[in-house]
Design an enzyme around this catalytic site. Structure first.
Site, PDB file in Angstrom:
ATOM      1  N   GLY A  90       0.811  -1.215   0.000  1.00  0.00           N
ATOM      2  CA  GLY A  90       0.000   0.000   0.000  1.00  0.00           C
ATOM      3  C   GLY A  90       0.843   1.264   0.000  1.00  0.00           C
ATOM      4  O   GLY A  90       0.354   2.350  -0.276  1.00  0.00           O
ATOM      5  N   LYS A 111       9.871   2.535  -0.312  1.00  0.00           N
ATOM      6  CA  LYS A 111       8.824   2.466   0.716  1.00  0.00           C
ATOM      7  C   LYS A 111       8.446   3.904   1.080  1.00  0.00           C
ATOM      8  O   LYS A 111       9.324   4.689   1.446  1.00  0.00           O
ATOM      9  CB  LYS A 111       9.372   1.718   1.932  1.00  0.00           C
ATOM     10  N   ASP A 250       1.937 -11.267   6.980  1.00  0.00           N
ATOM     11  CA  ASP A 250       2.363 -10.437   5.840  1.00  0.00           C
ATOM     12  C   ASP A 250       3.736  -9.824   6.079  1.00  0.00           C
ATOM     13  O   ASP A 250       4.301  -9.216   5.171  1.00  0.00           O
ATOM     14  CB  ASP A 250       1.327  -9.339   5.556  1.00  0.00           C
ATOM     15  N   ASP A 260      10.223  -5.796   7.161  1.00  0.00           N
ATOM     16  CA  ASP A 260       9.152  -4.947   7.687  1.00  0.00           C
ATOM     17  C   ASP A 260       9.431  -4.473   9.107  1.00  0.00           C
ATOM     18  O   ASP A 260       8.730  -4.814  10.058  1.00  0.00           O
ATOM     19  CB  ASP A 260       7.791  -5.648   7.583  1.00  0.00           C
TER      20      ASP A 260
HETATM   21  P1  AMP Z   1       2.893  -2.668   7.788  1.00  0.00           P
HETATM   22  O1  AMP Z   1       2.333  -2.335   9.122  1.00  0.00           O
HETATM   23  O2  AMP Z   1       3.881  -1.630   7.287  1.00  0.00           O
HETATM   24  O3  AMP Z   1       3.439  -4.039   7.696  1.00  0.00           O
HETATM   25  O4  AMP Z   1       1.662  -2.554   6.782  1.00  0.00           O
HETATM   26  C1  AMP Z   1       0.530  -3.358   6.834  1.00  0.00           C
HETATM   27  C2  AMP Z   1      -0.332  -3.078   5.614  1.00  0.00           C
HETATM   28  O5  AMP Z   1      -0.790  -1.734   5.630  1.00  0.00           O
HETATM   29  C3  AMP Z   1       0.397  -3.256   4.287  1.00  0.00           C
HETATM   30  O6  AMP Z   1      -0.520  -3.723   3.343  1.00  0.00           O
HETATM   31  C4  AMP Z   1       0.831  -1.848   3.978  1.00  0.00           C
HETATM   32  O7  AMP Z   1       1.042  -1.651   2.599  1.00  0.00           O
HETATM   33  C5  AMP Z   1      -0.342  -1.044   4.471  1.00  0.00           C
HETATM   34  N1  AMP Z   1       0.045   0.319   4.831  1.00  0.00           N
HETATM   35  C6  AMP Z   1       0.748   0.694   5.913  1.00  0.00           C
HETATM   36  N2  AMP Z   1       0.924   2.026   5.929  1.00  0.00           N
HETATM   37  C7  AMP Z   1       0.307   2.521   4.834  1.00  0.00           C
HETATM   38  C8  AMP Z   1       0.133   3.827   4.285  1.00  0.00           C
HETATM   39  N3  AMP Z   1       0.642   4.921   4.881  1.00  0.00           N
HETATM   40  N4  AMP Z   1      -0.540   3.936   3.122  1.00  0.00           N
HETATM   41  C9  AMP Z   1      -1.058   2.860   2.521  1.00  0.00           C
HETATM   42  N5  AMP Z   1      -0.933   1.610   2.983  1.00  0.00           N
HETATM   43  C10 AMP Z   1      -0.251   1.427   4.129  1.00  0.00           C
HETATM   44 MG    MG Z   2       4.197  -5.134   6.324  1.00  0.00          MG
END
Ligand code: AMP
Ligand code: MG
Length: 491
Positions: A90, A111, A250, A260
């Site tokens: 995302g 990122k 994930d 991550d």
């Molecule tokens: P993470 O906590 O970084 O592992 O992210 C978990 C999910 O949320 C993943 O699908 C990320 O791509 C999405 N995600 C986290 N932060 C954002 C953001 N600022 N914008 C869009 N998607 C996000």
């Molecule tokens: Mg992640």
């Protein structure tokens, strides 16, 4: 000299439903904060081409370099135990893959590079603090010799991102063996798209587990391989006091690397129940829970792969269970083997496990600093004149003395010269880790546009096993440990 990244992309050749083609969104005023020249060189990027304004353009996403094929990967995942059938990149965009000088294929990913079809309600952006934290911790993990994604660059965007407050934005360039996750398998399994699960498994075998290709059941050998690498990885984490913070499926890489970095942290005082993540209110991902959680995540992988593991539900299930049963013994062997080496033992004898467990119990009771206890034991292994420094780490010094006598007796059963033993211990017990108070101070200064502490900490943690005169400050715990310390995802 223009920046040339020798892309050689394979994931973008997989079927369309594996990703979305999406370009990074331009940022207002990219400013290079740091580029990792050593890593660039490993990837076959000329370090001499880096450092100018083009570097900020490329690693912010403003210029898409030649050969890049930007895609956002599709994946699902269990987050804190609950399943989301669609997550995906995302806020990350894979530029492509590079085969490095060592022959290893790696992903180069931005990122914080803007929204993608997987952004849901997110803005696709990253804040400066979490970007710098990931830079520091991922590079520290690499220096500790732990399989991990790396950081190639950090660029400030000149834009603000809206979180609880307004924060400066940044883009991190991440390099990883791949970004295929347990959740990637789950994404296709959840859609009953068996063809895609198999295509993905074949791709993973070719890229990460080539030995499985010639096996009788390549998919079972693949599962065994992922389980073995995760068991080894988890042992490496707990042996340095690392807490990942968000061990969702994930965030579990099929390659066996740590990926991550969000609300991650290293412990100061040894505490099996330590949690730092602000969102982990139930302690699901607490320090000592991590191996159990990894096993749970691997069970989700086995589930997603079930149809590949045998003819019919029962055969698949039996094979999956057999594979998963190997995790515990593999982890324990790596963990206790590692602990034995941490206290200077070269051989294995009855009672060794009890000896290290006794030390850990005394450390927990006495709030002894995890990293320093083992580091100072190195000198104590060379002679009892090293004892005072270890003893000082225990609330009740007698708790150490009570253990040390048994330890010395056990050391005497091995005919290793004391200095040789101490040196071997210093190569595995780090002096310097990115301690929370130092990371926080570096991020706070960076928010005031002072990157000196960040640079200095990055340099210090790059040589974790050396005693640097003048760098003692990086090896010490904070004067007062803050029990309410929390790290934030920044999402
Ligand atoms: P993470 O906590 O970084 O592992 O992210 C978990 C999910 O949320 C993943 O699908 C990320 O791509 C999405 N995600 C986290 N932060 C954002 C953001 N600022 N914008 C869009 N998607 C996000
Ligand atoms: Mg992640």
């Amino acid at each position: 000299m223009p920046i040339h990244i020798p892309f050689d992309n394979t994931y973008a050749r997989l079927p369309d439903r594996f990703y979305a083609r999406v370009a990074p969104t331009r940022v207002a005023a990219p400013r290079l904060l740091r580029v990792n020249s050593a890593l660039a060189e490993q990837l076959g990027i000329d370090p001499g081409s880096l450092g100018g304004s083009e570097t900020a353009d490329v690693f912010s996403g403003n210029t898409v370099p030649e050969g890049a094929e930007p895609i956002a990967l599709a994946y699902a995942g269990h987050q804190f135990g609950g399943f989301s059938p669609q997550l995906g990149d995302g806020r990350a965009i894979l530029l492509g893959e590079v085969v490095g000088r060592d022959g290893q294929r790696r992903d180069v990913q931005l990122k914080g590079s803007g929204p993608t079809p997987f952004s849901r309600r997110g803005d696709g952006r990253a804040a400066l603090g979490p970007v710098l934290r990931e830079y520091l911790v991922s590079e520290a993990m690499a220096a500790l010799g732990i399989p991990t994604s790396r950081t190639l660059a950090a660029v400030a965007t000149g834009e603000t991102v809206v979180r609880e407050t307004l924060l400066p934005g940044a883009v991190l360039t991440r390099v990883a063996a791949s970004h295929i996750r347990v959740g990637t398998f789950q994404y296709f399994a959840a859609r009953s798209d068996l063809e895609a699960v198999q295509t993905l498994a074949d791709y993973v075998i070719a890229r990460h587990y080539p030995d499985a290709a010639s096996a009788g059941n390549p998919y079972r050998v693949l599962l065994d391989g992922v389980i073995a690498r995760q068991a080894d990885l988890l042992a490496r984490w707990v042996l340095v006091g690392f807490i990942h913070g968000v061990m969702n499926t994930d965030n579990t890489a099929i390659s066996g690397e740590t990926i991550d970095y969000g609300p991650c942290a290293f412990m100061d005082a040894y505490d099996p129940a330590a949690v730092f993540s602000s969102i982990d209110t139930a302690g699901r991902y607490a320090y000592a829970n991590q191996p159990r959680i990894a096993h749970w995540n691997l069970a989700r992988l086995a589930e997603a792969m079930l149809p590949l593991l045998g003819d019919g539900q029962d055969a698949g299930l039996a094979s999956a269970q057999e594979a998963l049963a190997a995790f515990g013994p593999r982890f324990e062997a790596a963990y206790f083997g590692g602990l034995r080496r941490k206290i200077g033992l070269e051989t294995e004898q009855d009672g060794d496990t009890a000896l290290v467990q006794d030390l850990l119990a005394r450390m927990a009771e006495n709030a002894a600093d995890f990293t320093l206890t083992f580091r100072r034991l190195c000198a104590a292994a060379a002679g009892p004149e090293g004892d005072a420094a270890v003893r000082a780490l225990f609330a009740d010094a007698g708790a150490y003395d009570g253990w040390a006598s048994g330890w010395r007796a056990r050391l005497a059963a091995e005919s290793v010269p004391p200095q040789v033993r101490a040196d071997a211990m210093r190569r595995i017990n780090p002096a310097i880790i990115p301690r929370n108070h130092l990371v926080e101070a570096a991020l706070a200064a960076a928010l005031q546009d002072d990157f000196g502490p960040f640079e200095a900490l990055l340099d210090a943690t790059a040589q974790p096993f050396k005693d640097w005169p003048g760098f003692e400050q990086y090896g010490l715990p904070p004067a007062q440990v803050d029990p309410s310390y929390r790290t934030f995802c920044g999402t």
